[in-house]
Scaffold this active site. Sequence first.
Site, PDB file in Angstrom:
ATOM      1  N   ASP A   9       0.934  -1.101   0.122  1.00 45.51           N
ATOM      2  CA  ASP A   9      -0.035  -0.056   0.289  1.00 45.51           C
ATOM      3  C   ASP A   9       0.976   1.431   0.064  1.00 45.51           C
ATOM      4  O   ASP A   9       1.270   1.605   0.991  1.00 45.51           O
ATOM      5  CB  ASP A   9      -1.011   0.050   1.472  1.00 45.51           C
ATOM      6  CG  ASP A   9      -1.759   1.159   1.389  1.00 45.51           C
ATOM      7  OD1 ASP A   9      -2.276   1.496   0.256  1.00 45.51           O
ATOM      8  OD2 ASP A   9      -2.179   1.613   2.593  1.00 45.51           O
ATOM      9  N   GLU A  77      -1.698  -1.596  -5.273  1.00 44.00           N
ATOM     10  CA  GLU A  77      -2.835  -0.647  -5.726  1.00 44.00           C
ATOM     11  C   GLU A  77      -2.516   0.272  -6.676  1.00 44.00           C
ATOM     12  O   GLU A  77      -1.521   0.940  -6.849  1.00 44.00           O
ATOM     13  CB  GLU A  77      -3.421   0.124  -4.416  1.00 44.00           C
ATOM     14  CG  GLU A  77      -4.887   0.541  -4.776  1.00 44.00           C
ATOM     15  CD  GLU A  77      -5.272   1.306  -3.504  1.00 44.00           C
ATOM     16  OE1 GLU A  77      -6.089   0.673  -2.819  1.00 44.00           O
ATOM     17  OE2 GLU A  77      -5.156   2.630  -3.275  1.00 44.00           O
ATOM     18  N   ASP A 151      -2.596   0.940   6.900  1.00 42.06           N
ATOM     19  CA  ASP A 151      -1.823   0.723   5.951  1.00 42.06           C
ATOM     20  C   ASP A 151      -1.343  -0.849   5.589  1.00 42.06           C
ATOM     21  O   ASP A 151      -1.208  -1.431   4.501  1.00 42.06           O
ATOM     22  CB  ASP A 151      -0.338   1.516   5.932  1.00 42.06           C
ATOM     23  CG  ASP A 151      -0.822   2.914   6.300  1.00 42.06           C
ATOM     24  OD1 ASP A 151      -0.985   3.672   5.292  1.00 42.06           O
ATOM     25  OD2 ASP A 151      -0.824   3.080   7.491  1.00 42.06           O
TER      26      ASP A 151
END
Length: 172
Positions: A9, A77, A151
């Site tokens: 992340d 992501e 996170d």
Amino acid sequence: MARTICGVDPGLGVTGYAVLRVGGEGGSSPTLEGVTLVDAGVFRSDRQGELPDRLLQLDADFSSVLRDHQPDVVAVEELYAHTKHPRTSILMGHARGVLLCAAARAGIPVASYPATRVKRHLTGNGHASKVQMQRAIRMTLNLAAPPEPDDVADALAIALCCAGESARFALR
């Protein structure tokens, strides 16, 4: 054959990471039933530091995880833009670029996933809340408590999405 997936992340201030082992021994195909959490945590940079120094530290921290765990794939992501907070997207882009470069330098392929796809994979809802996501991660990995901070939870979700897709499609 077992596979190792590193979910990330990206963030400039805090980057979450999670390393999962997927599948069993003896050539069996990876399934979500065979997922083991190997490592998870965050990298933090000095918010007062200069941008190049912060990016260099992120590169060193992530490269260390890649060396230690030698994942078969890095799952990250996709970059998205917040219209209310464009600066956040730009800083995330810097961090994401460093992570992608570290993976490429290590010869590790990268799989990118939109946030809605990750959420849909774990909960069936592409707009699931943080609480719903944490609950799904906790149940999937049989954790004693929800993953924290956010996170780490996000990195776990990205890695689990990749693991689920790798169960259906062979990783390169």
